[in-house]
Design a protein around this motif. Structure first.
Motif, mmCIF file in Angstrom:
data_model
loop_
_atom_site.group_PDB
_atom_site.id
_atom_site.type_symbol
_atom_site.label_atom_id
_atom_site.label_comp_id
_atom_site.label_asym_id
_atom_site.label_seq_id
_atom_site.Cartn_x
_atom_site.Cartn_y
_atom_site.Cartn_z
ATOM 1 N N UNK A 20 0.829 -1.208 0.000
ATOM 2 C CA UNK A 20 0.000 0.000 0.000
ATOM 3 C C UNK A 20 0.865 1.261 0.000
ATOM 4 N N UNK A 21 1.885 1.287 0.848
ATOM 5 C CA UNK A 21 2.779 2.449 0.916
ATOM 6 C C UNK A 21 3.523 2.651 -0.393
ATOM 7 N N UNK A 22 3.992 1.546 -0.977
ATOM 8 C CA UNK A 22 4.699 1.627 -2.253
ATOM 9 C C UNK A 22 3.780 2.169 -3.350
ATOM 10 N N UNK A 23 2.555 1.709 -3.381
ATOM 11 C CA UNK A 23 1.582 2.208 -4.361
ATOM 12 C C UNK A 23 1.358 3.704 -4.185
ATOM 13 N N UNK A 24 1.259 4.128 -2.946
ATOM 14 C CA UNK A 24 1.059 5.543 -2.644
ATOM 15 C C UNK A 24 2.247 6.385 -3.133
ATOM 16 N N UNK A 25 3.446 5.913 -2.877
ATOM 17 C CA UNK A 25 4.669 6.621 -3.287
ATOM 18 C C UNK A 25 4.761 6.689 -4.810
ATOM 19 N N UNK A 26 4.460 5.579 -5.474
ATOM 20 C CA UNK A 26 4.524 5.540 -6.936
ATOM 21 C C UNK A 26 3.497 6.509 -7.535
ATOM 22 N N UNK A 27 2.306 6.531 -6.998
ATOM 23 C CA UNK A 27 1.277 7.471 -7.489
ATOM 24 C C UNK A 27 1.723 8.922 -7.321
ATOM 25 N N UNK A 28 2.296 9.237 -6.175
ATOM 26 C CA UNK A 28 2.786 10.596 -5.949
ATOM 27 C C UNK A 28 3.895 10.949 -6.926
ATOM 28 N N UNK A 29 4.796 10.019 -7.163
ATOM 29 C CA UNK A 29 5.898 10.256 -8.096
ATOM 30 C C UNK A 29 5.372 10.464 -9.508
ATOM 31 N N UNK A 30 4.415 9.661 -9.919
ATOM 32 C CA UNK A 30 3.835 9.811 -11.254
ATOM 33 C C UNK A 30 3.120 11.152 -11.396
ATOM 34 N N UNK A 31 2.398 11.557 -10.358
ATOM 35 C CA UNK A 31 1.707 12.850 -10.391
ATOM 36 C C UNK A 31 2.712 14.000 -10.465
ATOM 37 N N UNK A 32 3.812 13.893 -9.724
ATOM 38 C CA UNK A 32 4.851 14.920 -9.757
ATOM 39 C C UNK A 32 5.490 15.006 -11.132
ATOM 40 N N UNK A 33 5.806 13.852 -11.712
ATOM 41 C CA UNK A 33 6.400 13.834 -13.044
ATOM 42 C C UNK A 33 5.463 14.415 -14.094
ATOM 43 N N UNK A 34 4.185 14.100 -13.975
ATOM 44 C CA UNK A 34 3.205 14.634 -14.926
ATOM 45 C C UNK A 34 3.122 16.150 -14.798
ATOM 46 N N UNK A 35 3.087 16.643 -13.563
ATOM 47 C CA UNK A 35 3.025 18.095 -13.347
ATOM 48 C C UNK A 35 4.262 18.777 -13.913
ATOM 49 N N UNK A 36 5.432 18.183 -13.711
ATOM 50 C CA UNK A 36 6.668 18.756 -14.258
ATOM 51 C C UNK A 36 6.658 18.755 -15.783
ATOM 52 N N UNK A 37 6.189 17.661 -16.377
ATOM 53 C CA UNK A 37 6.128 17.573 -17.839
ATOM 54 C C UNK A 37 5.175 18.625 -18.405
ATOM 55 N N UNK A 38 4.028 18.795 -17.763
ATOM 56 C CA UNK A 38 3.070 19.805 -18.226
ATOM 57 C C UNK A 38 3.649 21.213 -18.087
ATOM 58 N N UNK A 39 4.373 21.463 -16.989
ATOM 59 C CA UNK A 39 4.995 22.780 -16.801
ATOM 60 C C UNK A 39 6.065 23.009 -17.860
ATOM 61 N N UNK A 40 6.839 21.994 -18.171
ATOM 62 C CA UNK A 40 7.864 22.123 -19.203
ATOM 63 C C UNK A 40 7.227 22.425 -20.562
ATOM 64 N N UNK A 41 6.100 21.790 -20.858
ATOM 65 C CA UNK A 41 5.400 22.055 -22.110
ATOM 66 C C UNK A 41 4.883 23.491 -22.153
ATOM 67 N N UNK A 42 4.324 23.964 -21.032
ATOM 68 C CA UNK A 42 3.853 25.362 -20.967
ATOM 69 C C UNK A 42 5.029 26.325 -21.111
#
Length: 108
Positions: A20-42
């Motif tokens: 459960x903790x690992x899933x939570x960490x992976x989801x947070x990491x994916x969300x962070x990466x997505x936010x960074x990618x979107x910011x880079x595109x903007x």
């Protein structure tokens, strides 16, 4: 219940908690990466908007493209470029690594 059963239940419980903790960490990491990618595109879109505006300012003051390092640049041109840089400051800092010193007014 014997000791082996209790031990197995404890191990399975810890494994489930860890998963459960690992899933939570992976989801947070994916969300962070997505936010960074979107910011880079903007930032990339905003950079090319900045470049077009910078070019138009340059063309306004130097339509023949004759300026070089030895040329005296008009204060009005510097002021417009400075204002443009300040307008795009957050993007320039994120995308190009500009620092506060890059935005200082050195004309005085």
């Amino acid at each position: 219940m014997n000791v082996a059963t209790l031990l197995l239940v404890a191990i399975l419980g810890l494994a489930a908690f860890g998963a459960f903790q690992l899933t939570k960490i992976v989801r947070q990491e994916l969300a962070t990466r997505k936010a960074l990618r979107l910011q880079e595109e903007r930032d990339e879109r905003e950079f090319w908007e900045y470049e077009a505006k910078h070019k138009s300012i340059r063309l306004k003051f130097d339509p023949a493209n004759e300026w070089n390092e030895a040329t005296s640049v008009p204060e009005a041109f510097l002021r417009e470029v400075r204002d443009l840089n300040l307008h795009y400051k957050p993007m320039l800092q994120r995308r190009n690594g500009w620092t506060e010193s890059d935005f200082r007014d050195t004309s005085t």
